[in-house]
Design an enzyme around this catalytic site. Structure first.
Site, PDB file in Angstrom:
ATOM      1  N   CYS A 116      40.599 -20.774  84.046  1.00  0.00           N
ATOM      2  CA  CYS A 116      41.095 -20.314  82.743  1.00  0.00           C
ATOM      3  C   CYS A 116      39.923 -20.179  81.775  1.00  0.00           C
ATOM      4  O   CYS A 116      39.327 -21.178  81.365  1.00  0.00           O
ATOM      5  CB  CYS A 116      42.121 -21.296  82.185  1.00  0.00           C
ATOM      6  SG  CYS A 116      43.717 -21.192  83.023  1.00  0.00           S
ATOM      7  N   LEU A 117      39.626 -18.949  81.423  1.00  0.00           N
ATOM      8  CA  LEU A 117      38.472 -18.672  80.577  1.00  0.00           C
ATOM      9  C   LEU A 117      38.756 -17.387  79.801  1.00  0.00           C
ATOM     10  O   LEU A 117      39.174 -16.379  80.384  1.00  0.00           O
ATOM     11  CB  LEU A 117      37.232 -18.501  81.453  1.00  0.00           C
ATOM     12  CG  LEU A 117      35.862 -18.723  80.838  1.00  0.00           C
ATOM     13  CD1 LEU A 117      35.722 -20.144  80.296  1.00  0.00           C
ATOM     14  CD2 LEU A 117      34.775 -18.455  81.881  1.00  0.00           C
TER      15      LEU A 117
END
Length: 443
Positions: free
Chosen positions: A104-105
């Site tokens: 998750c970025l």
């Protein structure tokens, strides 16, 4: 995928491979640069310290019906990134890096970020890897959305047991086929299985030698970390449960530091045996007149001739038992330096698989130096991996440099490093200990 996109990916891969960042590595099969493997080495002074965390990076093939660059093609669109150091999909190392491999970025479009944090074509593979590495903070719990103000260090304690076990110990045990002496139910790490468990095509192991060499560099740091935690956690105490854990994202287990320490020692011993075995393999290669044997012999002769003409550096170089796979370098400390008057015997072990497998360097003469571990392992990085003259130059430079830039990834003697970059009094103590080891080298 357009030629422009392929050229961009190829250039970025080359820049990372030639770069000086010791914590990032990338590789791909020659046949397809769209599928990349990346290794991030955990940052110092965090629960991830010197762990080996592997990812797949997939660049999508653009499809345009107009003959131009498709909107979904790199670098217009970010690649997809999957974590594959996940203990077979069982371990979540970070609130932003899931056991199933999801990363998750915001720049990857996998997490909503603030304005300006989204992907742009000005970014690239290196910026993605650095962003992932930045998630590996001293307190990764802070990365969990909704827990920005949390003071808990539960996750940090859990990570300090789980991270070295899975990312370092089980990986190296898999590389070295070590299976004895481990707790019941513990499987040997297999990166290829992790790779396949994430539904990514054929197995590919590009970082095996890199991880072996870095393990030898950071062995003292691993052991120091384990010793520190042994004072705080009893064996068989359960991990603390983290608030963000839930079904499919659970870090279960118990602290087993005594076992981890024994396993680290076994890996170190096995790596030493492996390097020593190259001498016999080399003798066989010479008898069979293999090209690698003649290549190393020729490089040795050329380097000896070169240093005969070099008045700035005094050294002796010879083959041990006339074997081109084991070199002995005797380095004489230069006048007006901290090494002045020293005589240092250094062994260079070469694999028949050189340059795919790089040399193992061992100081036979003890020296108190931040780039030389207490067991004699030297941390150095040659610019031209296939050229042994470049290795010799890098060895000498690592030892002789008197005002190096601070880089914790190059510090393999924790005691020496602490003194070198400590107070003025600490630095004086470092110099005294170094000078004493230089004087002892002549006895």
């Amino acid at each position: 995928m357009s030629n422009q996109s392929i050229l961009r990916i190829t250039r970025e891969l080359s820049e990372i491979q030639r770069g000086s960042d010791l914590s990032l590595a990338v590789a791909c099969r020659d046949i397809d640069v769209r599928h990349v493997r990346a290794l991030i080495i955990g940052p110092p002074d965090t629960p991830y310290e010197f762990g080996f965390f592997e990812f797949t990076v997939k660049f999508t093939r653009g499809q345009s019906s107009h003959g131009g660059t498709d909107d979904g093609e790199y670098p217009t669109k970010a690649p997809s990134v999957t974590a594959i150091t996940t203990n077979g999909g069982r371990t979540r190392f970070n609130p932003n890096i899931y056991a199933g491999g999801r990363v998750c970025l915001s720049i990857l479009g996998t997490w909503r970020g603030e304005r300006g944090e989204e992907w742009s074509s000005a970014q690239g593979l290196e910026s993605i890897l650095i962003s992932i590495q930045s998630l590996m903070s001293q307190n990764p719990y802070e990365n969990e959305p909704g827990f920005e103000d949390a003071k808990s260090d539960y996750d940090k304690r859990n990570q300090q047991n789980t991270s070295p076990r899975i990312s370092v110990i089980e990986r190296l045990e898999g590389y070295l086929n070590i299976s004895k002496g481990k707790p019941p139910g513990v499987t040997v790490y297999n990166a290829e299985e992790d790779f396949q468990s994430n539904a990514v095509e054929a197995p590919f192991e590009p970082f095996k030698d890199l991880c072996k060499r870095r393990f030898l560099w950071y062995y003292e740091s691993y052991m120091m970390s384990i010793d520190k935690e042994l004072k705080e956690h009893k064996d068989n105490d359960p991990f603390d449960k983290m608030p963000f854990e839930g079904p499919g994202n659970i870090m279960e287990g118990t602290f087993q530091y005594s076992s981890l320490k024994k396993r680290l020692q076994a890996i170190y011993d096995k790596l030493q045996e492996e390097a020593l075995s190259w001498a016999e393999e080399g003798r066989v290669a010479v008898q069979k007149e293999m090209s690698i044997a003649s290549n190393l012999q020729r490089q040795f002769e050329q380097i000896v001739e070169n240093y005969k003409k070099n008045d700035a550096i005094t050294l002796d170089l010879e083959l041990v038992d006339k074997n081109p796979f084991v070199w002995q370098l005797v380095l004489f400390g230069r006048p007006m330096t901290n090494l002045d008057g020293g005589v240092f015997r250094i062994l260079i072990y070469l694999s028949p698989k050189f340059p795919d497998v790089l040399p193992r360097i061992k100081f036979e003469t003890p020296i108190f130096h931040h780039r030389v571990s207490p067991t004699g392992v030297l941390c150095y990085d040659a610019a031209r991996k296939e050229d042994l003259r470049s290795h010799i130059e890098a060895i000498i430079e690592a030892i002789e440099e008197e005002s190096p830039a601070y880089d914790p990834r190059t510090l393999v003697n924790p005691e020496a490093a602490k003194l070198f970059w400590g107070t003025p009094e600490d630095k004086k103590m470092y110099n005294r200990k170094l000078r004493r080891s230089v004087q002892d080298s002549t006895e």
